[in-house]
Structures are given as C-alpha cells and as structure tokens.
Design an enzyme around this catalytic site. Sequence first.
Site, PDB file in Angstrom:
ATOM      1  CG  HIS A 238      -0.181   0.026   2.524  1.00  0.00           C
ATOM      2  ND1 HIS A 238       0.365   1.184   3.043  1.00  0.00           N
ATOM      3  CD2 HIS A 238       0.125  -0.964   3.390  1.00  0.00           C
ATOM      4  CE1 HIS A 238       0.960   0.903   4.193  1.00  0.00           C
ATOM      5  NE2 HIS A 238       0.842  -0.395   4.422  1.00  0.00           N
TER       6      HIS A 238
ATOM      7  CD  GLU B  30       2.433  -5.957   8.161  1.00  0.00           C
ATOM      8  OE1 GLU B  30       2.703  -7.179   8.181  1.00  0.00           O
ATOM      9  OE2 GLU B  30       3.118  -5.105   7.564  1.00  0.00           O
TER      10      GLU B  30
END
Length: 200
Positions: free
Chosen positions: A8, A84
């Site tokens: 990202h 994550e």
Amino acid sequence: MRLVLVRHGETDGNVMRRYTGRTDVPLNENGRVQAAALGRELAEESVGRLVHAPSRRTRETAVLLAAGMNVGGMRLEAEERLWELDFGAWEGLTYEQAHARDGARLWAWYDDPWTVAPPGGETLRALDERLTAWQEEMCAGHGGETVIAVTHGGPIRLWVAKYAFGDAGLFPQLWVPPGGHVVCERSEGRWNLVKGVVTR
C-alpha cells in the site's frame, strides 16, 4: 501464473515509523500519489484478478491502482489472509515507545518472531500459515492469469523470502517501500522473483 505483490501507499504511520499492522489508517497524500503512479506503471499488465487486504489503506491503494491501469470496473476482492502482522499492544507505537514499555519482550520478538508474539499480537508463524493457505488456494484455482495483490510490507517480505528465495529466515533482511511492488512468476511448481525487493 504471474503475481504482482503491491505494498500500500504511504501513511502517516509509516512516516512516523509506528507499528500499524491492524490499525486501520488511510493513505496520506503522498501515498495516494504513489498508488496512482504505480497504476500507470503497471498499465501494461494483463490483470485477471485484483485482490487486497481488508484494511482501508490497501483498499484505497487498490482503487487508485485500478484507475491508473484503466481497469476501474474490475471487481476488487478483499482477502483476510493478506492482513499485516498483528502487533497487539504495540499497535500505534513507535519502536522507541514499544521499547520503553516492553523492552525485554521487544528484543525477544526481534530474536525469534516465529514463536514470540507482541503482547496480544501474532507470531510470524501465524502470518506464514495464512499466506501458505492463500498461496495454495490461489495456485489451485487460478493457473495461468496475472493476480495483483495489494497488501502490506510483512506479507510481501515473508512471501519473497519463503517462496522466491526458498528461505523464510531471510525475512528480516528484505524491504519493500510504501507504494513499491514485486513481481513473481510460477513455473514448474516454483516461484521466481522477476522484479523488486530491496535488501536492508
């Protein structure tokens, strides 16, 4: 099969070097610029699927990526296993703050992230199990297409270490910057790194 793993774009947490694994923060302005630019860079990819971790920052990146690639109408698929690592009680803290609060545990985690987790968080082994399950499912069901997966730094580093380099222990030495990407191709049952990844 071709797999493009995208980290990202930048967030304020990245700039301040905070642990933001499961903290759902948005992209900052630079992160939005990075995502749009990467979409233009990847415009030649013949993408079959575009998946993203469920976080706000990965979805925002995926939307901007799709627009830059001129595939804005493509369905975006959220994939829980691409989250994550969960940093538990250290979420939102800088390294210095985590060290001041829980220095012994922090060093133990750095020494052995496979079996030691942040307080209330998860081990690297748990992340590995998530990624392995996703990888097996993806290979079984999407043989010849290009998959773009927008995820986080930890999953990308672990993927490259384990599947491209064949040594998950290399995880700490690898780095992909916000807005960066790696490209892997699968041939004869093996993943090969085609582009990307920076060593620390």
